[in-house]
Enzyme design. Structure first.
Site, PDB file in Angstrom:
ATOM      1  N   LYS A  11      -5.689  -2.694  -3.383  1.00 51.86           N
ATOM      2  CA  LYS A  11      -4.877  -3.540  -2.597  1.00 51.86           C
ATOM      3  C   LYS A  11      -5.441  -4.888  -2.238  1.00 51.86           C
ATOM      4  O   LYS A  11      -4.888  -5.944  -2.641  1.00 51.86           O
ATOM      5  CB  LYS A  11      -4.248  -2.482  -1.484  1.00 51.86           C
ATOM      6  CG  LYS A  11      -3.238  -1.391  -2.009  1.00 51.86           C
ATOM      7  CD  LYS A  11      -2.999  -1.046  -0.482  1.00 51.86           C
ATOM      8  CE  LYS A  11      -4.034  -0.197   0.216  1.00 51.86           C
ATOM      9  NZ  LYS A  11      -4.501   1.000   0.032  1.00 51.86           N
ATOM     10  N   ARG A  33       2.133   2.765   6.539  1.00 53.87           N
ATOM     11  CA  ARG A  33       1.352   3.940   6.152  1.00 53.87           C
ATOM     12  C   ARG A  33       1.956   5.240   6.375  1.00 53.87           C
ATOM     13  O   ARG A  33       1.352   6.233   5.657  1.00 53.87           O
ATOM     14  CB  ARG A  33      -0.010   4.134   6.731  1.00 53.87           C
ATOM     15  CG  ARG A  33      -1.083   3.332   5.904  1.00 53.87           C
ATOM     16  CD  ARG A  33      -1.850   4.324   5.024  1.00 53.87           C
ATOM     17  NE  ARG A  33      -3.362   4.327   5.222  1.00 53.87           N
ATOM     18  CZ  ARG A  33      -3.866   3.090   5.193  1.00 53.87           C
ATOM     19  NH1 ARG A  33      -3.531   1.812   5.163  1.00 53.87           N
ATOM     20  NH2 ARG A  33      -5.341   2.974   5.064  1.00 53.87           N
ATOM     21  N   ARG A  92     -18.200   0.247  -4.217  1.00 51.42           N
ATOM     22  CA  ARG A  92     -17.541  -0.876  -3.566  1.00 51.42           C
ATOM     23  C   ARG A  92     -18.443  -1.593  -2.329  1.00 51.42           C
ATOM     24  O   ARG A  92     -18.941  -0.979  -1.722  1.00 51.42           O
ATOM     25  CB  ARG A  92     -16.056  -0.557  -2.863  1.00 51.42           C
ATOM     26  CG  ARG A  92     -15.601  -1.602  -2.081  1.00 51.42           C
ATOM     27  CD  ARG A  92     -14.079  -0.962  -1.914  1.00 51.42           C
ATOM     28  NE  ARG A  92     -13.923  -0.191  -0.723  1.00 51.42           N
ATOM     29  CZ  ARG A  92     -12.548   0.004  -0.260  1.00 51.42           C
ATOM     30  NH1 ARG A  92     -11.699  -0.263  -1.104  1.00 51.42           N
ATOM     31  NH2 ARG A  92     -12.570   0.822   0.526  1.00 51.42           N
ATOM     32  N   ARG A 130     -18.426   0.083   3.243  1.00 55.97           N
ATOM     33  CA  ARG A 130     -17.795   0.522   4.717  1.00 55.97           C
ATOM     34  C   ARG A 130     -18.221   2.117   4.784  1.00 55.97           C
ATOM     35  O   ARG A 130     -18.531   2.705   3.925  1.00 55.97           O
ATOM     36  CB  ARG A 130     -16.207   0.510   4.180  1.00 55.97           C
ATOM     37  CG  ARG A 130     -15.529  -0.930   4.166  1.00 55.97           C
ATOM     38  CD  ARG A 130     -14.162  -0.845   3.877  1.00 55.97           C
ATOM     39  NE  ARG A 130     -13.534   0.371   3.969  1.00 55.97           N
ATOM     40  CZ  ARG A 130     -12.150   0.509   3.696  1.00 55.97           C
ATOM     41  NH1 ARG A 130     -11.534  -0.618   3.093  1.00 55.97           N
ATOM     42  NH2 ARG A 130     -11.352   1.543   3.954  1.00 55.97           N
ATOM     43  N   ARG A 159      -9.207  10.781   3.196  1.00 50.92           N
ATOM     44  CA  ARG A 159      -8.289   9.562   2.946  1.00 50.92           C
ATOM     45  C   ARG A 159      -7.321   9.702   2.100  1.00 50.92           C
ATOM     46  O   ARG A 159      -5.926   9.603   2.082  1.00 50.92           O
ATOM     47  CB  ARG A 159      -8.957   8.188   2.733  1.00 50.92           C
ATOM     48  CG  ARG A 159      -9.754   7.818   4.202  1.00 50.92           C
ATOM     49  CD  ARG A 159     -10.936   6.781   3.758  1.00 50.92           C
ATOM     50  NE  ARG A 159     -10.446   5.668   3.272  1.00 50.92           N
ATOM     51  CZ  ARG A 159     -11.209   4.904   2.520  1.00 50.92           C
ATOM     52  NH1 ARG A 159     -12.488   5.200   2.392  1.00 50.92           N
ATOM     53  NH2 ARG A 159     -10.728   3.808   2.061  1.00 50.92           N
TER      54      ARG A 159
HETATM   55  P1  ATP Z   1      -8.292   0.426   0.792  1.00 48.93           P
HETATM   56  O1  ATP Z   1      -8.768  -0.690   1.589  1.00 48.93           O
HETATM   57  O2  ATP Z   1      -9.322   0.810  -0.231  1.00 48.93           O
HETATM   58  O3  ATP Z   1      -7.055   0.296   0.027  1.00 48.93           O
HETATM   59  P2  ATP Z   1      -7.596   2.200   2.555  1.00 48.93           P
HETATM   60  O4  ATP Z   1      -6.089   1.916   2.427  1.00 48.93           O
HETATM   61  O5  ATP Z   1      -7.997   3.602   2.861  1.00 48.93           O
HETATM   62  O6  ATP Z   1      -8.540   1.546   1.567  1.00 48.93           O
HETATM   63  P3  ATP Z   1      -7.726   0.247   4.744  1.00 48.93           P
HETATM   64  O7  ATP Z   1      -6.467  -0.153   4.719  1.00 48.93           O
HETATM   65  O8  ATP Z   1      -8.786  -0.700   4.945  1.00 48.93           O
HETATM   66  O9  ATP Z   1      -8.305   1.260   3.984  1.00 48.93           O
HETATM   67  O10 ATP Z   1      -7.746   1.123   6.250  1.00 48.93           O
HETATM   68  C1  ATP Z   1      -9.032   1.731   6.839  1.00 48.93           C
HETATM   69  C2  ATP Z   1      -8.625   2.694   7.811  1.00 48.93           C
HETATM   70  O11 ATP Z   1      -7.943   2.083   8.782  1.00 48.93           O
HETATM   71  C3  ATP Z   1      -7.803   3.900   7.407  1.00 48.93           C
HETATM   72  O12 ATP Z   1      -8.425   5.031   6.692  1.00 48.93           O
HETATM   73  C4  ATP Z   1      -7.197   4.229   8.793  1.00 48.93           C
HETATM   74  O13 ATP Z   1      -8.057   4.809   9.662  1.00 48.93           O
HETATM   75  C5  ATP Z   1      -6.907   3.004   9.536  1.00 48.93           C
HETATM   76  N1  ATP Z   1      -5.558   2.157   9.034  1.00 48.93           N
HETATM   77  C6  ATP Z   1      -5.371   1.152   8.462  1.00 48.93           C
HETATM   78  N2  ATP Z   1      -4.146   0.983   8.387  1.00 48.93           N
HETATM   79  C7  ATP Z   1      -3.429   1.967   8.993  1.00 48.93           C
HETATM   80  C8  ATP Z   1      -2.231   2.226   9.328  1.00 48.93           C
HETATM   81  N3  ATP Z   1      -1.316   1.549   8.855  1.00 48.93           N
HETATM   82  N4  ATP Z   1      -1.863   3.399  10.017  1.00 48.93           N
HETATM   83  C9  ATP Z   1      -2.819   4.182  10.421  1.00 48.93           C
HETATM   84  N5  ATP Z   1      -4.271   3.787  10.211  1.00 48.93           N
HETATM   85  C10 ATP Z   1      -4.418   2.819   9.636  1.00 48.93           C
HETATM   86 MG    MG Z   2      -7.880  -2.409   2.109  1.00 50.00          MG
END
Ligand code: ATP
Ligand code: MG
Length: 224
Positions: free
Chosen positions: A19, A93, A127, A160, A171
């Site tokens: 993403k 999410r 990563r 991370r 996750r």
């Molecule tokens: P990546 O960045 O690799 O796609 P990811 O989607 O798990 O991985 P991030 O989007 O960076 O990671 O989010 C990291 C953490 O932040 C999540 O695991 C969660 O704990 C929190 N987080 C981020 N966005 C949300 C959301 N919309 N709702 C709830 N928690 C969130």
């Molecule tokens: Mg991300």
């Protein structure tokens, strides 16, 4: 002079599906503002804000932060971007977050990166990120020019805290249980576009073609 209406998009996909990388390319080619919930939360952690301190352990354990917390945070940011094209990454999410977003904005397109979980597990352990900008590198297929350093600033890259194998598994589970229903939510609204593959570089050209068409259709609609 506005040639077309404002473009509001969401990018979805499991953790590590690319993403962040695809978002950076969309920004470069099409110019929307990129808003990443994960980057925003990590910025709060780095700055040691009250919210950041409260959410850190939740994030490090691979759990989602509470819906109301993240929804308020994101909707506040979006309010300052009324007249801007935007691309949301990492939000919504959960279905409840999608409903919260819907009360304020109608999403034009949801780009769904469909990458097998097996690929993702391998990827996340190699990563490295530049925390201040959110730039993402992968030692296997997208390495920085100098190992360990950000291409643009020369600053140090880090891994991370939530990219450990056990946390990644957690996750992915959260993704299956809570986020996959959001795909269904957007599919039923007719805005979901799925792109499948194991390599970002192969998926990207399809997204580019799709967005070119999508944006030119939006332009024609306003002109007509
Ligand atoms: P990546 O960045 O690799 O796609 P990811 O989607 O798990 O991985 P991030 O989007 O960076 O990671 O989010 C990291 C953490 O932040 C999540 O695991 C969660 O704990 C929190 N987080 C981020 N966005 C949300 C959301 N919309 N709702 C709830 N928690 C969130
Ligand atoms: Mg991300």
């Amino acid at each position: 002079m506005a040639l077309r209406s404002i473009f509001r998009a969401v990018i979805m996909g499991p953790p590590g599906s690319g993403k962040g990388t695809v978002s950076a390319r969309i920004v470069k080619s099409f110019g929307p503002k990129h808003l990443s919930s994960g980057d925003l939360l990590r910025a709060n952690i780095t700055a040691k804000t009250e919210l950041g301190l409260l959410m850190k352990s939740c994030i490090d354990q691979g759990q989602l932060v509470p819906d109301d917390v993240i929804s308020r945070l994101i909707l506040r940011e979006l309010r300052a971007m009324e007249q801007t094209d935007w691309l949301l990454d990492g939000f919504p999410r959960t279905v409840s977050q999608a409903e919260a977003l819907d009360t304020v904005y109608c999403v034009d397109t949801v780009i769904n990166l469909d990458v097998p979980f097996q690929t993702i597990k391998q990827r996340l352990t190699s990563r490295w990120i530049h925390t201040p900008s959110g730039r993402v590198y992968n030692m296997d297929f997208n390495p920085p020019r100098v190992a360990g350093l950000d291409d643009d600033t020369g600053e140090a890259l880090v891994q991370r805290d939530d990219d450990t194998p056990e946390t990644v598994t957690r996750r992915l589970k959260a993704y299956e249980n809570l986020t996959e229903p959001v795909l269904e939510y957007y599919r039923s609204k007719g805005v979901l576009e799925t792109f499948s593959g194991t390599e970002t570089n192969k998926i990207w050209p399809h997204i580019q073609v799709f967005l070119n068409e999508k944006l030119s259709t939006m332009k024609q609609k306003v002109v007509a």
